[in-house]
Motif scaffolding. Sequence first.
Motif, short mmCIF file in Angstrom:
data_model
loop_
_atom_site.label_atom_id
_atom_site.label_comp_id
_atom_site.label_asym_id
_atom_site.label_seq_id
_atom_site.Cartn_x
_atom_site.Cartn_y
_atom_site.Cartn_z
N GLY A 65 14.75 -2.19 2.24
CA GLY A 65 15.88 -3.12 2.37
C GLY A 65 15.23 -4.02 3.63
O GLY A 65 15.22 -4.98 3.97
N ASP A 66 14.64 -2.73 5.06
CA ASP A 66 14.74 -3.05 6.10
C ASP A 66 13.36 -4.21 6.01
O ASP A 66 12.58 -4.99 6.47
CB ASP A 66 14.56 -1.72 6.88
N ALA A 67 12.29 -3.20 5.27
CA ALA A 67 10.84 -3.83 4.72
C ALA A 67 11.10 -4.89 3.82
O ALA A 67 10.05 -6.19 4.59
CB ALA A 67 10.38 -2.72 4.10
N VAL A 97 -0.01 -9.85 8.90
CA VAL A 97 -0.83 -8.91 7.13
C VAL A 97 -1.56 -7.79 7.85
O VAL A 97 -1.48 -7.40 8.76
CB VAL A 97 -1.96 -9.48 6.58
N TYR A 98 -1.24 -7.01 7.12
CA TYR A 98 -1.63 -5.40 7.43
C TYR A 98 -3.48 -5.52 6.73
O TYR A 98 -3.34 -4.93 5.21
CB TYR A 98 -0.83 -4.01 7.15
N GLN A 111 3.20 -2.06 4.23
CA GLN A 111 1.91 -2.05 4.74
C GLN A 111 2.04 -2.49 3.28
O GLN A 111 0.20 -2.80 2.21
CB GLN A 111 1.75 -1.68 5.03
N ASP A 112 2.06 -2.04 2.50
CA ASP A 112 2.30 -2.12 0.26
C ASP A 112 1.52 -3.65 0.52
O ASP A 112 2.10 -4.46 0.53
CB ASP A 112 3.77 -1.67 -0.40
N GLY A 122 1.06 -6.45 3.22
CA GLY A 122 -0.74 -5.33 3.15
C GLY A 122 -2.02 -6.43 2.07
O GLY A 122 -2.10 -6.45 1.37
N ILE A 123 -2.34 -6.29 2.12
CA ILE A 123 -4.11 -6.95 1.96
C ILE A 123 -5.04 -5.99 1.70
O ILE A 123 -5.45 -4.49 2.92
CB ILE A 123 -4.73 -8.06 2.63
N ARG A 124 -5.77 -5.08 1.03
CA ARG A 124 -7.03 -4.55 0.66
C ARG A 124 -8.64 -5.00 1.49
O ARG A 124 -8.74 -4.15 2.33
CB ARG A 124 -7.86 -4.87 -0.24
#
Length: 206
Positions: free
Chosen positions: A71-73, A85-86, A171-172, A177-179
């Motif tokens: 939930g925090d994420a 972005v990661y 980071q998902d 997250g990105i590739r």
Amino acid sequence: GLGDVYKRQIYINLLHNGVASAAAKDLYAKGYGTRLNTLTLKSAKEPGIDSDGKTIDRAFILQCLYEGEAGDAQLLVRMFNGKLVYDHAAGAWHKYEKHAWVTRHDTPRSVVWSDLAASYLRVAAQQQAAAGEISDDDARKKALDQVKALQDRAAQLRQLRRINNVLTIAQDSNLLGIRGDEWDADPWLLGLPNGCLLYTSDAADE
């Protein structure tokens, strides 16, 4: 700070039976603080701002509270989508500044222990104020329990382990997250320090 929040809560509970409005009136009578006008009070009640500059619904923040670190994420994504972005290929975070994405050479932990924790505390303040207006003892206790849960979550978000866990979940690829192969996808755009230059077909022919 968070310590002041705990002190206020103890003062309210011990001397005023958990009624925040009574505690506020007592302190004001003793010369502490100033009265807030309606406009300022409404502004102070904002629970959080999302990445589009819109107020985050309090119900959404409460939902995130009860979904643990996931939930925090989710709340972090709501607040920083399009701003952070990661990149999994580079193994690095990037922050959007003005017209371009800039590589961060550190982990953005401060957005968790500062911005994210503050969102929970703002809702805690809302719930605290609402609890002061509840006459039913059971309902008031339930509201105050929720206030404590929100304050506890803010405190947990200032612990390194939870900060790192929340950022790892964020980071998902379905979240922040990105590739890594998404950069510079448009061959007709040239990145510049103050923006992007678009090449048109006419310019290309020349």
